[in-house]
Enzyme design. Structure first.
Site, PDB file in Angstrom:
ATOM      1  N   ASP A 132      -2.893   5.000  -2.395  1.00 54.67           N
ATOM      2  CA  ASP A 132      -3.945   5.495  -1.513  1.00 54.67           C
ATOM      3  C   ASP A 132      -4.453   6.888  -1.881  1.00 54.67           C
ATOM      4  OD1 ASP A 132      -5.148   5.131   1.367  1.00 54.67           O
ATOM      5  OD2 ASP A 132      -4.223   7.112   1.464  1.00 54.67           O
ATOM      6  N   ASP A 180       0.872  -1.169   0.000  1.00 49.51           N
ATOM      7  CA  ASP A 180       0.000   0.000   0.000  1.00 49.51           C
ATOM      8  C   ASP A 180       0.910   1.220   0.000  1.00 49.51           C
ATOM      9  OD1 ASP A 180      -2.149   1.835   0.585  1.00 49.51           O
ATOM     10  OD2 ASP A 180      -3.221   0.165   1.511  1.00 49.51           O
ATOM     11  N   GLU A 232      -6.520   4.147  -5.766  1.00 47.55           N
ATOM     12  CA  GLU A 232      -7.743   4.410  -5.023  1.00 47.55           C
ATOM     13  C   GLU A 232      -8.151   5.862  -5.219  1.00 47.55           C
ATOM     14  OE1 GLU A 232      -9.569   4.326  -0.509  1.00 47.55           O
ATOM     15  OE2 GLU A 232      -7.829   5.556  -0.966  1.00 47.55           O
ATOM     16  N   HIS A 264     -11.467  -2.116   3.700  1.00 51.05           N
ATOM     17  CA  HIS A 264     -11.323  -1.826   5.124  1.00 51.05           C
ATOM     18  C   HIS A 264     -11.965  -0.498   5.534  1.00 51.05           C
ATOM     19  CE1 HIS A 264      -8.348   0.437   3.039  1.00 51.05           C
ATOM     20  NE2 HIS A 264      -7.997   1.087   4.136  1.00 51.05           N
ATOM     21  N   ASP A 265     -12.559   0.207   4.572  1.00 50.66           N
ATOM     22  CA  ASP A 265     -13.193   1.496   4.866  1.00 50.66           C
ATOM     23  C   ASP A 265     -14.717   1.440   4.773  1.00 50.66           C
ATOM     24  OD1 ASP A 265     -10.712   2.849   5.103  1.00 50.66           O
ATOM     25  OD2 ASP A 265     -10.611   3.134   2.922  1.00 50.66           O
TER      26      ASP A 265
HETATM   27  C1  GLC Z   1      -7.626   5.769   2.229  1.00 46.70           C
HETATM   28  C2  GLC Z   1      -7.559   4.540   3.095  1.00 46.70           C
HETATM   29  C3  GLC Z   1      -8.119   4.862   4.450  1.00 46.70           C
HETATM   30  C4  GLC Z   1      -7.281   5.950   5.065  1.00 46.70           C
HETATM   31  C5  GLC Z   1      -7.211   7.163   4.154  1.00 46.70           C
HETATM   32  C6  GLC Z   1      -6.147   8.107   4.595  1.00 46.70           C
HETATM   33  O1  GLC Z   1      -8.913   6.133   1.898  1.00 46.70           O
HETATM   34  O2  GLC Z   1      -8.208   3.473   2.477  1.00 46.70           O
HETATM   35  O3  GLC Z   1      -8.165   3.740   5.279  1.00 46.70           O
HETATM   36  O4  GLC Z   1      -7.830   6.318   6.310  1.00 46.70           O
HETATM   37  O5  GLC Z   1      -6.923   6.822   2.828  1.00 46.70           O
HETATM   38  O6  GLC Z   1      -4.887   7.617   4.281  1.00 46.70           O
END
Ligand code: GLC
Ligand code: MG
Length: 526
Positions: free
Chosen positions: A205, A103, A269, A330-331
């Site tokens: 991310d 990640d 993402e 995970h979100d």
């Molecule tokens: C992304 C991750 C999340 C995190 C955020 C800040 O959306 O998936 O879990 O809190 O970025 O890094």
């Protein structure tokens, strides 16, 4: 031309499995999963039939956002192990033909990163411009109206130098300044560090938040806002999100990924509209190989809606772009909780038979549900900042239950979050049960590997009604059809085919031409 020239890259025909490392397998009894734990469970992943494992952040971190706040991009947090443990995991994964994806968190560091420590020292600091510092607004408050993704202003005043720093997420996550070439170089260096070590790619991310308007203009209000969307959505991120410069950075990342003999995979993402996230494929596919497609992650589970999303996405994909699908991460709420456990088996069929690379979030293969978190066990800073709106992510991050023993086989200590240890949720029980969700996932992944039409065939909708969504995957003359029943009533399958796989449990003696309540089935068309 050799036959190989026609074979697709591994990430097109393969599938990705997301490990949330804190909750996968603990090896040292501290109640938190770790790298040695993941290595112990590689046979499980290989046996499941996935091709790549994406591991959420394992870097040194004070864990304000559970690893998404990094103090060193080129090391491993002692809680998860050491670089040697990582190398060992990587070698063990490769020995099983599993790829490892890390990640990468480009948008912000931890407040405790040495770069930020230096940056905040003085306005003249050599690293001042590595972050985004501004004088207070005219009223002495924050420089603009941006709101943090986790609630509250996106700016925090640092009294020592009298300026505010930008943090799109927590106060503890100062945003990096990607307009500074030194920042770019340092971050690209970190990517190369892991590529050189042998990792096969990155999930990158929150890229939509990486670059910001140079004038830092106020964001306009969002007329459609409701509190359950979270405070940040009360404005439209016109000046803070999806700035065109993000793509320049992504293109550079891609150039680095391409510089390796076996090209490294980049998954991006970015939440946003269809047009916004598709843009990250880049002109001439110079961006991410796979910008995550989150269309299913919050979608209403109805035949017409899901069929509509699939068709819209298929039609909008840039030429030669490879699709991908996601049900959860995970979100976001667990799919089984969001659409109901009765629909979760059909959802698995959808995820693993649509055209494109699927990403499975750990525990989906067990039908895991959101786990209620008692107030005194809340860990997620989002829930702490904005309590009671259901924004907290702890319920979807609870540890996997491996067996019915103490600590559910996850830990010999006290798990960091509660475990849903109902025996039927354990890997042990589901392994032994041909009707379990785990058995269904294994069968689906095996079928994908066996059937080129599913792995790489074209997509076409066959039929959509109130109750049914049927589609075809076709490779040359080989045609495979999928039928999904979105209703509680039995439905007759509207085509002739030989049954390859069904969500019906063995005991119910499946009638090949009928889909049971919320059932799904896959056929080879005659
Ligand atoms: C992304 C991750 C999340 C995190 C955020 C800040 O959306 O998936 O879990 O809190 O970025 O890094
Ligand atoms: Mg541990």
């Amino acid at each position: 031309m050799s036959g190989k020239a026609h074979s697709l890259e591994w990430w097109k025909t393969g599938s990705v499995y997301q490990v949330y490392p804190r909750s996968f397998q603990d090896s040292d009894g501290d109640g938190i999963g770790d790298l040695a734990g993941i290595e112990q469970r590689l046979d499980y992943l290989a046996g499941l039939g996935v091709d790549a494992v994406w591991i959420s952040p394992i870097y040194p971190s004070p864990m304000a956002d559970f690893g998404y706040d990094i103090t060193d991009y080129c090391d491993v947090d002692p809680m998860f192990g050491t670089l040697e443990d990582f190398d060992s995991l990587l070698a063990a994964a490769h020995a099983r033909d599993l790829k490892i994806l890390m990640d990468f968190v480009p948008g912000h560091t931890s407040l405790e990163h040495p770069w930020f420590a230096e940056s905040r020292k003085s306005r003249k600091s050599a690293r001042r411009d590595w972050y985004i510092w501004r004088d207070p607004g005219p009223d002495g408050g924050p420089p603009n109206n941006w709101i943090s993704e986790f609630g509250g202003p996106a700016w925090t005043l640092d009294p020592a130098t009298g300026q505010y720093y930008l943090h799109i997420f927590l106060t503890e996550q100062p945003s990096l300044n990607w307009r500074n070439p030194e920042v770019c170089e340092a971050m690209y260096g970190a990517m190369r560090f892991w590529f050189d070590r042998g990792v096969d790619g990155f999930r990158v991310d929150a890229v939509e938040h990486m670059v910001h308007d140079t004038q830092l203009r106020d964001n306009p209000p969002n007329p459609d806002w409701v509190p359950s969307m979270g405070p940040a959505r009360s404005h439209i991120g016109r000046y803070s999100q999806h700035q065109p410069e993000v793509l320049e950075v992504v293109r550079e990342m891609r150039r680095i990924a391409q510089s390796y003999p076996e090209e490294k995979l980049l998954i991006g993402e970015a939440y946003g509209t269809l047009d916004q996230f598709l843009a990250y494929y880049g002109a001439e596919l110079s961006g991410f190989h796979l910008p995550f497609n989150f269309l299913l992650i919050g979608a209403t589970w109805s035949a017409r809606n899901i069929a509509g999303l699939v068709e819209t996405y298929e039609a909008a994909l840039p030429e030669r772009a490879w699709p991908n699908w996601v049900l959860g991460n995970h979100d976001r709420a667990r799919i089984a909780s969001r659409i109901g456990p009765e629909n979760a088996r059909a959802a698995a069929v959808v995820l693993l038979t649509l055209r494109g690379t699927p990403t499975i979030y750990q525990g989906e293969e067990l039908g895991m549900e959101n786990v209620p978190i008692p107030p005194d066990r809340v860990m997620d800073p989002w829930e702490k900042n904005v309590p009671g709106e259901g924004l907290g992510r702890d319920p979807v991050r609870t540890p996997l239950a491996w067996d019915t023993g103490a600590g559910a086989g996850f830990t010999s200590g006290t798990p960091w979050l509660p475990i849903d240890d109902r025996p039927e949720m354990t890997v042990e029980r589901q392994n032994a049960d041909p009707d379990s969700m785990l058995s269904l996932y294994r069968a689906l992944l095996a079928l994908r590997r066996r059937e080129p039409a599913l792995a790489k065939g074209s997509y076409a909708t066959l039929q959509v009604s109130e109750a049914l969504f049927c589609y075809e995957r076709r490779d040359n003359s080989d045609r495979i059809a999928v039928a999904i029943n979105f209703s509680a009533e039995r439905q007759t399958v509207p085509f002739e085919g030989d049954l390859l796989l069904s969500t019906e449990t063995t005991g119910s003696g499946p009638d090949p031409d009928v889909l049971g309540s919320h059932g799904a089935a896959i056929y080879r068309l005659r």
